[in-house]
Design a protein around this motif. Structure first.
Motif, PDB file in Angstrom:
ATOM      1  N   UNK A 157     -13.815 -11.359  11.645  1.00 44.06           N
ATOM      2  CA  UNK A 157     -13.009 -10.473  12.501  1.00 44.06           C
ATOM      3  C   UNK A 157     -11.650 -10.210  11.852  1.00 44.06           C
ATOM      4  N   UNK A 158     -11.594  -9.214  10.992  1.00 42.92           N
ATOM      5  CA  UNK A 158     -10.372  -8.890  10.261  1.00 42.92           C
ATOM      6  C   UNK A 158     -10.031  -7.429  10.517  1.00 42.92           C
ATOM      7  N   UNK A 159      -8.790  -7.194  10.913  1.00 44.40           N
ATOM      8  CA  UNK A 159      -8.286  -5.831  11.085  1.00 44.40           C
ATOM      9  C   UNK A 159      -7.689  -5.374   9.753  1.00 44.40           C
ATOM     10  N   UNK A 160      -7.961  -4.119   9.396  1.00 41.67           N
ATOM     11  CA  UNK A 160      -7.451  -3.553   8.152  1.00 41.67           C
ATOM     12  C   UNK A 160      -6.600  -2.338   8.498  1.00 41.67           C
ATOM     13  N   UNK A 161      -5.364  -2.355   8.028  1.00 44.18           N
ATOM     14  CA  UNK A 161      -4.447  -1.230   8.236  1.00 44.18           C
ATOM     15  C   UNK A 161      -4.004  -0.723   6.863  1.00 44.18           C
ATOM     16  N   UNK A 162      -3.964   0.582   6.710  1.00 40.91           N
ATOM     17  CA  UNK A 162      -3.588   1.193   5.432  1.00 40.91           C
ATOM     18  C   UNK A 162      -2.336   2.037   5.597  1.00 40.91           C
ATOM     19  N   UNK A 163      -1.467   1.920   4.617  1.00 40.67           N
ATOM     20  CA  UNK A 163      -0.260   2.745   4.561  1.00 40.67           C
ATOM     21  C   UNK A 163      -0.199   3.358   3.156  1.00 40.67           C
ATOM     22  N   UNK A 164      -0.241   4.675   3.077  1.00 37.19           N
ATOM     23  CA  UNK A 164      -0.152   5.339   1.782  1.00 37.19           C
ATOM     24  C   UNK A 164       1.313   5.377   1.360  1.00 37.19           C
ATOM     25  N   UNK A 165       1.577   4.934   0.132  1.00 36.16           N
ATOM     26  CA  UNK A 165       2.941   4.817  -0.374  1.00 36.16           C
ATOM     27  C   UNK A 165       3.315   5.940  -1.329  1.00 36.16           C
ATOM     28  N   UNK A 166       2.363   6.366  -2.146  1.00 33.44           N
ATOM     29  CA  UNK A 166       2.654   7.354  -3.178  1.00 33.44           C
ATOM     30  C   UNK A 166       1.361   8.065  -3.542  1.00 33.44           C
ATOM     31  N   UNK A 167       1.456   9.355  -3.858  1.00 33.90           N
ATOM     32  CA  UNK A 167       0.277  10.097  -4.295  1.00 33.90           C
ATOM     33  C   UNK A 167       0.635  10.890  -5.537  1.00 33.90           C
ATOM     34  N   UNK A 168      -0.361  11.497  -6.139  1.00 35.58           N
ATOM     35  CA  UNK A 168      -0.143  12.273  -7.362  1.00 35.58           C
ATOM     36  C   UNK A 168      -0.583  11.498  -8.576  1.00 35.58           C
ATOM     37  N   UNK A 169       0.269  11.437  -9.585  1.00 33.27           N
ATOM     38  CA  UNK A 169      -0.091  10.766 -10.842  1.00 33.27           C
ATOM     39  C   UNK A 169      -0.187   9.255 -10.673  1.00 33.27           C
ATOM     40  N   UNK A 170       0.414   8.730  -9.619  1.00 28.91           N
ATOM     41  CA  UNK A 170       0.413   7.285  -9.399  1.00 28.91           C
ATOM     42  C   UNK A 170       0.143   7.017  -7.926  1.00 28.91           C
ATOM     43  N   UNK A 171      -1.121   6.892  -7.581  1.00 24.94           N
ATOM     44  CA  UNK A 171      -1.514   6.687  -6.193  1.00 24.94           C
ATOM     45  C   UNK A 171      -1.335   5.220  -5.816  1.00 24.94           C
ATOM     46  N   UNK A 172      -0.604   4.992  -4.727  1.00 22.41           N
ATOM     47  CA  UNK A 172      -0.374   3.626  -4.259  1.00 22.41           C
ATOM     48  C   UNK A 172      -0.572   3.574  -2.752  1.00 22.41           C
ATOM     49  N   UNK A 173      -1.262   2.532  -2.307  1.00 14.99           N
ATOM     50  CA  UNK A 173      -1.455   2.300  -0.875  1.00 14.99           C
ATOM     51  C   UNK A 173      -1.341   0.812  -0.604  1.00 14.99           C
ATOM     52  N   UNK A 174      -0.835   0.494   0.575  1.00 10.33           N
ATOM     53  CA  UNK A 174      -0.745  -0.903   1.015  1.00 10.33           C
ATOM     54  C   UNK A 174      -1.809  -1.130   2.085  1.00 10.33           C
ATOM     55  N   UNK A 175      -2.620  -2.145   1.859  1.00 12.79           N
ATOM     56  CA  UNK A 175      -3.621  -2.553   2.849  1.00 12.79           C
ATOM     57  C   UNK A 175      -3.173  -3.887   3.437  1.00 12.79           C
ATOM     58  N   UNK A 176      -3.011  -3.921   4.745  1.00 13.33           N
ATOM     59  CA  UNK A 176      -2.643  -5.144   5.433  1.00 13.33           C
ATOM     60  C   UNK A 176      -3.854  -5.627   6.208  1.00 13.33           C
ATOM     61  N   UNK A 177      -4.290  -6.819   5.899  1.00 14.31           N
ATOM     62  CA  UNK A 177      -5.461  -7.404   6.543  1.00 14.31           C
ATOM     63  C   UNK A 177      -5.006  -8.595   7.374  1.00 14.31           C
ATOM     64  N   UNK A 178      -5.428  -8.613   8.631  1.00 16.36           N
ATOM     65  CA  UNK A 178      -5.059  -9.692   9.530  1.00 16.36           C
ATOM     66  C   UNK A 178      -6.322 -10.208  10.198  1.00 16.36           C
ATOM     67  N   UNK A 179      -6.540 -11.509  10.058  1.00 16.02           N
ATOM     68  CA  UNK A 179      -7.694 -12.163  10.690  1.00 16.02           C
ATOM     69  C   UNK A 179      -7.381 -12.402  12.165  1.00 16.02           C
ATOM     70  N   UNK A 180      -8.298 -11.935  13.010  1.00 16.81           N
ATOM     71  CA  UNK A 180      -8.155 -12.169  14.449  1.00 16.81           C
ATOM     72  C   UNK A 180      -8.678 -13.576  14.771  1.00 16.81           C
ATOM     73  N   UNK A 181      -7.922 -14.298  15.520  1.00 13.52           N
ATOM     74  CA  UNK A 181      -8.338 -15.645  15.951  1.00 13.52           C
ATOM     75  C   UNK A 181      -8.881 -15.559  17.368  1.00 13.52           C
ATOM     76  N   UNK A 182      -9.950 -16.287  17.638  1.00  9.65           N
ATOM     77  CA  UNK A 182     -10.523 -16.273  19.008  1.00  9.65           C
ATOM     78  C   UNK A 182      -9.603 -16.902  20.022  1.00  9.65           C
TER      79      UNK A 182
END
Length: 182
Positions: A157-182
């Motif tokens: 049970x992991x939530x994945x959130x993406x934030x695009x940081x840069x596009x074009x010649x240098x594509x960068x994205x941040x993926x934040x993964x958080x494990x859900x605890x019961x």
């Protein structure tokens, strides 16, 4: 881009949308090689972009959604085709943490000319992982699909959130993964 990515994409299209749709998108994409790919060949990433655009136009499914779905498919295909990369790995976080320094090293042994994205990591405790994707190619959607495929593969049970940081010649994205605890 390695041909295995193309052959797997065409297989996914055939399995999910049918041979007629596959033939149609190959024709619409107007590829130099008429869709003839070998798994060990190297091809321009723009050809995959053309195929995805044609598939999106034919099916009405948004291109980013198709690429993410392909990433999920590709992860499972890699899990079946390269089981040695999964030996001793028991969680999605453990697998994802070893992409840059183990998985990509092994991929380069198989495909020395492969141009792979890079990942930087930030650990924020046992239930959180931040991955920074960087590539000259615009495939953060594919990276997201692969990450989602990994999470599904390990059934966590992991939530994945993406934030695009840069596009074009240098594509960068941040993926934040958080494990859900019961």
């Amino acid at each position: 881009m390695k041909g295995v990515v193309f052959t797997e994409f065409l297989e996914m299209v055939e399995n999910r949308f049918g041979l007629e749709t596959l033939d149609q998108i190959i024709t619409q994409a107007r590829l130099d090689n008429d869709g003839a790919y070998t798994s060990v060949g190297t091809y321009e990433h723009q050809e995959l972009v053309k195929l995805v655009a044609a598939l999106s136009g034919t099916t009405g499914v948004a291109a980013p959604d198709l690429i993410k779905a392909f990433g999920e498919h590709l992860f499972e295909r890699f899990a079946l085709g390269y089981p040695q990369l999964f030996q001793g790995v028991t969680s999605a976080f453990d697998f994802l943490r070893c992409i840059e320094h183990y998985i990509h090293v092994e991929v380069r042994k198989l495909y020395p000319d492969a141009e792979l994205p890079s990942f930087a990591y930030e650990d924020h405790g046992p239930d959180s992982l931040v991955m920074i994707y960087q590539s000259r190619r615009p495939f953060a959607d594919l990276a997201e699909g692969l990450i989602l495929g990994c999470v599904a593969h390990y059934g966590e049970p992991i939530d994945v959130r993406r934030e695009d940081l840069e596009s074009g010649a240098n594509n960068r994205s941040r993926f934040t993964l958080v494990r859900r605890r019961p």
